[in-house]
Design an enzyme around this catalytic site. Structure first.
Site, PDB file in Angstrom:
ATOM      1  N   CYS A 128      -0.712  -0.094   7.679  1.00  0.00           N
ATOM      2  CA  CYS A 128      -1.218   0.377   6.383  1.00  0.00           C
ATOM      3  C   CYS A 128      -2.649   0.878   6.505  1.00  0.00           C
ATOM      4  O   CYS A 128      -3.062   1.777   5.769  1.00  0.00           O
ATOM      5  CB  CYS A 128      -1.159  -0.744   5.354  1.00  0.00           C
ATOM      6  SG  CYS A 128       0.530  -1.166   4.918  1.00  0.00           S
TER       7      CYS A 128
ATOM      8  N   ARG B 120      14.140 -26.474  -4.218  1.00  0.00           N
ATOM      9  CA  ARG B 120      14.858 -26.323  -2.947  1.00  0.00           C
ATOM     10  C   ARG B 120      15.068 -24.855  -2.608  1.00  0.00           C
ATOM     11  O   ARG B 120      14.987 -24.446  -1.460  1.00  0.00           O
ATOM     12  CB  ARG B 120      16.216 -27.023  -3.018  1.00  0.00           C
ATOM     13  CG  ARG B 120      16.112 -28.543  -3.018  1.00  0.00           C
ATOM     14  CD  ARG B 120      17.486 -29.170  -3.169  1.00  0.00           C
ATOM     15  NE  ARG B 120      17.426 -30.624  -3.026  1.00  0.00           N
ATOM     16  CZ  ARG B 120      18.481 -31.421  -3.040  1.00  0.00           C
ATOM     17  NH1 ARG B 120      19.702 -30.903  -3.204  1.00  0.00           N
ATOM     18  NH2 ARG B 120      18.340 -32.725  -2.883  1.00  0.00           N
TER      19      ARG B 120
ATOM     20  N   GLU C 273       0.836  -1.207   0.000  1.00  0.00           N
ATOM     21  CA  GLU C 273       0.000   0.000   0.000  1.00  0.00           C
ATOM     22  C   GLU C 273       0.872   1.259   0.000  1.00  0.00           C
ATOM     23  O   GLU C 273       0.565   2.254  -0.659  1.00  0.00           O
ATOM     24  CB  GLU C 273      -0.903   0.021   1.242  1.00  0.00           C
ATOM     25  CG  GLU C 273      -1.886  -1.147   1.337  1.00  0.00           C
ATOM     26  CD  GLU C 273      -1.332  -2.365   2.050  1.00  0.00           C
ATOM     27  OE1 GLU C 273      -0.122  -2.672   1.900  1.00  0.00           O
ATOM     28  OE2 GLU C 273      -2.089  -3.034   2.756  1.00  0.00           O
TER      29      GLU C 273
ATOM     30  N   GLU D 274      12.025 -34.600   0.934  1.00  0.00           N
ATOM     31  CA  GLU D 274      12.682 -35.474  -0.058  1.00  0.00           C
ATOM     32  C   GLU D 274      13.051 -36.786   0.606  1.00  0.00           C
ATOM     33  O   GLU D 274      14.196 -37.229   0.577  1.00  0.00           O
ATOM     34  CB  GLU D 274      13.921 -34.784  -0.650  1.00  0.00           C
ATOM     35  CG  GLU D 274      13.589 -33.632  -1.580  1.00  0.00           C
ATOM     36  CD  GLU D 274      14.757 -33.252  -2.502  1.00  0.00           C
ATOM     37  OE1 GLU D 274      15.526 -34.136  -2.937  1.00  0.00           O
ATOM     38  OE2 GLU D 274      14.899 -32.045  -2.778  1.00  0.00           O
TER      39      GLU D 274
ATOM     40  N   LEU E 129      21.553 -31.995   0.197  1.00  0.00           N
ATOM     41  CA  LEU E 129      20.303 -31.250   0.383  1.00  0.00           C
ATOM     42  C   LEU E 129      20.441 -29.747   0.148  1.00  0.00           C
ATOM     43  O   LEU E 129      19.653 -28.969   0.660  1.00  0.00           O
ATOM     44  CB  LEU E 129      19.720 -31.501   1.788  1.00  0.00           C
ATOM     45  CG  LEU E 129      19.478 -32.962   2.159  1.00  0.00           C
ATOM     46  CD1 LEU E 129      18.919 -33.049   3.575  1.00  0.00           C
ATOM     47  CD2 LEU E 129      18.523 -33.633   1.186  1.00  0.00           C
TER      48      LEU E 129
HETATM   49  C1  AOF Z   1       0.133  -5.245   4.343  1.00  0.00           C
HETATM   50  N1  AOF Z   1       0.731  -5.015   3.159  1.00  0.00           N
HETATM   51  O1  AOF Z   1       2.305  -5.427   1.640  1.00  0.00           O
HETATM   52  C2  AOF Z   1       2.249  -6.792   3.538  1.00  0.00           C
HETATM   53  C3  AOF Z   1       1.580  -7.067   4.757  1.00  0.00           C
HETATM   54  O2  AOF Z   1       7.105  -6.746   9.875  1.00  0.00           O
HETATM   55  P1  AOF Z   1       6.219  -6.025   8.929  1.00  0.00           P
HETATM   56  O3  AOF Z   1       5.850  -4.647   9.380  1.00  0.00           O
HETATM   57  O4  AOF Z   1       6.718  -6.042   7.499  1.00  0.00           O
HETATM   58  O5  AOF Z   1       4.810  -6.805   8.951  1.00  0.00           O
HETATM   59  C4  AOF Z   1       4.725  -8.108   8.459  1.00  0.00           C
HETATM   60  C5  AOF Z   1       3.277  -8.569   8.478  1.00  0.00           C
HETATM   61  O6  AOF Z   1       2.467  -7.638   7.788  1.00  0.00           O
HETATM   62  C6  AOF Z   1       3.084  -9.895   7.763  1.00  0.00           C
HETATM   63  O7  AOF Z   1       3.197 -10.990   8.634  1.00  0.00           O
HETATM   64  C7  AOF Z   1       1.655  -9.762   7.250  1.00  0.00           C
HETATM   65  O8  AOF Z   1       0.732 -10.044   8.274  1.00  0.00           O
HETATM   66  C8  AOF Z   1       1.565  -8.293   6.913  1.00  0.00           C
HETATM   67  N2  AOF Z   1       1.998  -8.092   5.520  1.00  0.00           N
HETATM   68  N3  AOF Z   1       0.520  -6.311   5.097  1.00  0.00           N
HETATM   69  O9  AOF Z   1      -0.746  -4.487   4.746  1.00  0.00           O
HETATM   70  C9  AOF Z   1       1.771  -5.720   2.730  1.00  0.00           C
HETATM   71  N4  AOF Z   1       3.332  -7.514   3.135  1.00  0.00           N
HETATM   72 ZN    ZN Z   2       0.954  -3.031   5.963  1.00  0.00          ZN
END
Ligand code: AOF
Ligand code: ZN
Length: 354
Positions: A97, A198, A61, A295, A218
């Site tokens: 966001c 992998r 966002e 695997e 691996l």
């Molecule tokens: C969103 N937009 O593009 C993504 C989200 O450690 P942070 O702040 O990067 O937060 C990671 C968490 O935020 C992740 O586990 C997931 O719940 C959310 N990801 N959320 O609004 C995004 N990548």
């Molecule tokens: Zn976010």
């Protein structure tokens, strides 16, 4: 649905499809975060696009809003935001966001699917709705969940996403009988594909039988990208330390019932004998390992199949015929491959649970 509505629905699905395309550009760089894409639309014109590009970096966002040209900036409060995952509500590596969307006075948001991450899990939608934003959830939900299937399985089932993989001859053998020379099944193209696989998963798992019989490394050596964490199930700590998995070249987790010691690149993780495999999945969840490529040999793979403990199976079926004594590949009942592709004389079959 009447005609006008249908056209609108298709248009909205088109923008979510675009979010999915953008999100895919983050593949290989955002794990264990999900892939997320966002599109900002004013009167059927895209005025901003973004995706989560890097673990720890700005969310989709934020990048989407930042991409809006100065001459379109005044349109933002009148635009509609499309995002493939629920906007976050928490202070993580970046601020929420959902707060950004409210601050920008965006009044309509279309969401692909809810974020199962415990710090979000509906709270992003709640924040938006409380601020008066109109939220529509579940647009192309199945496709959005599929793109982040590892992330969803990990948070919803509290275990890694499990992919079983093996190669077999056209007459169903995965290895020669013990004591015989090694049976080479897959061709050079499939071997490279396996190294790509992998590179795409957080971990790779085998049992002690495979460690002893094949002494595999691996690691990923035939594809650009990282190697997975190695996971070895060795309940009684019987494996000799000259095996490759003990060489310290890659973080390696030895699951056993006897000792706990995570002081070096070879970590020992103790799990109760009772429900050993379930204990392994639980520990991997605690260790934040989101996906595992198994695997293993016939016995462990069959055990996981019979327990219904898999999310994807990938079989490399060679045109070669063995026609000698050998170990039979695991048996799959009542499932058809969801896709079959050919790589020269190998067929790559992908199975998903019914
Ligand atoms: C969103 N937009 O593009 C993504 C989200 O450690 P942070 O702040 O990067 O937060 C990671 C968490 O935020 C992740 O586990 C997931 O719940 C959310 N990801 N959320 O609004 C995004 N990548
Ligand atoms: Zn976010």
């Amino acid at each position: 649905m009447i005609k006008g509505q249908e056209q609108t629905a298709n248009r909205e699905a088109g923008y979510m499809q675009r979010c999915l395309q953008l999100a895919a550009l983050g593949a290989g760089r955002v794990a264990p975060n999900p892939l997320v894409g966002a599109v900002l639309v004013f009167e059927d014109r895209i005025i901003g696009e973004g995706y989560h590009q890097q673990y720890g970096g700005p969310h989709a966002e934020v990048n989407c809003l930042q991409s809006v040209k100065p001459e379109d900036r005044h349109l933002v409060p009148h635009a509609t935001l499309f995002v493939s995952l629920e906007p976050c509500a928490h202070f993580g590596k970046t601020p929420p966001c959902a707060d950004l969307i409210v601050r920008e006075q965006i009044k309509q948001v279309w969401i692909g699917c809810r974020d199962p991450f415990p710090l979000v899990d509906g709270k992003g939608i709640e924040k938006l709705e409380t601020a008066g934003v109109q939220v529509h959830s579940g647009l192309l939900e199945a496709a959005c969940r599929e793109q982040n299937r590892r992330f969803f399985t990990f948070h919803e089932k509290k275990r890694p996403y499990i992919i079983l993989k093996w190669a077999c001859t056209s007459d169903g053998f995965m290895a020669a009988a013990p004591g015989q020379p090694r049976l080479l099944i897959s061709n050079q193209y499939s071997n490279r594909l396996v190294h790509q696989w992998r590179s795409e998963e957080a971990a790779i798992l085998i049992g002690s039988g495979t460690a002893m019989a094949d002494d595999p490394q691996l690691t990923n050596r035939l594809w650009p990208g990282p190697s997975p964490v190695r996971v070895v199930l060795d309940r009684r700590l019987r494996l000799p330390h000259h095996l490759h998995v003990f060489d310290g070249s890659q973080r390696t987790l030895i699951f056993n019932t006897q000792k706990q010691d995570a002081g070096s690149n070879v970590e020992y993780h103790q799990v109760k004998e009772d429900g050993f495999i379930e204990g392994v999945w639980q520990s991997l969840h605690q260790l934040n390992i989101q996906s595992v490529l198994v695997e293993a040999g016939q016995a462990l793979s069959q055990l996981l199949i019979d327990a219904g403990c898999w999310d994807e199976i990938r079989v490399i079926r060679s045109a070669k015929v063995w026609a000698k004594e050998g170990l039979r590949a695991p048996q799959l009942k009542n499932v058809q491959p969801s896709s079959v592709t050919r790589l020269d004389n190998d067929s790559i079959e992908i199975y998903r649970p019914a």
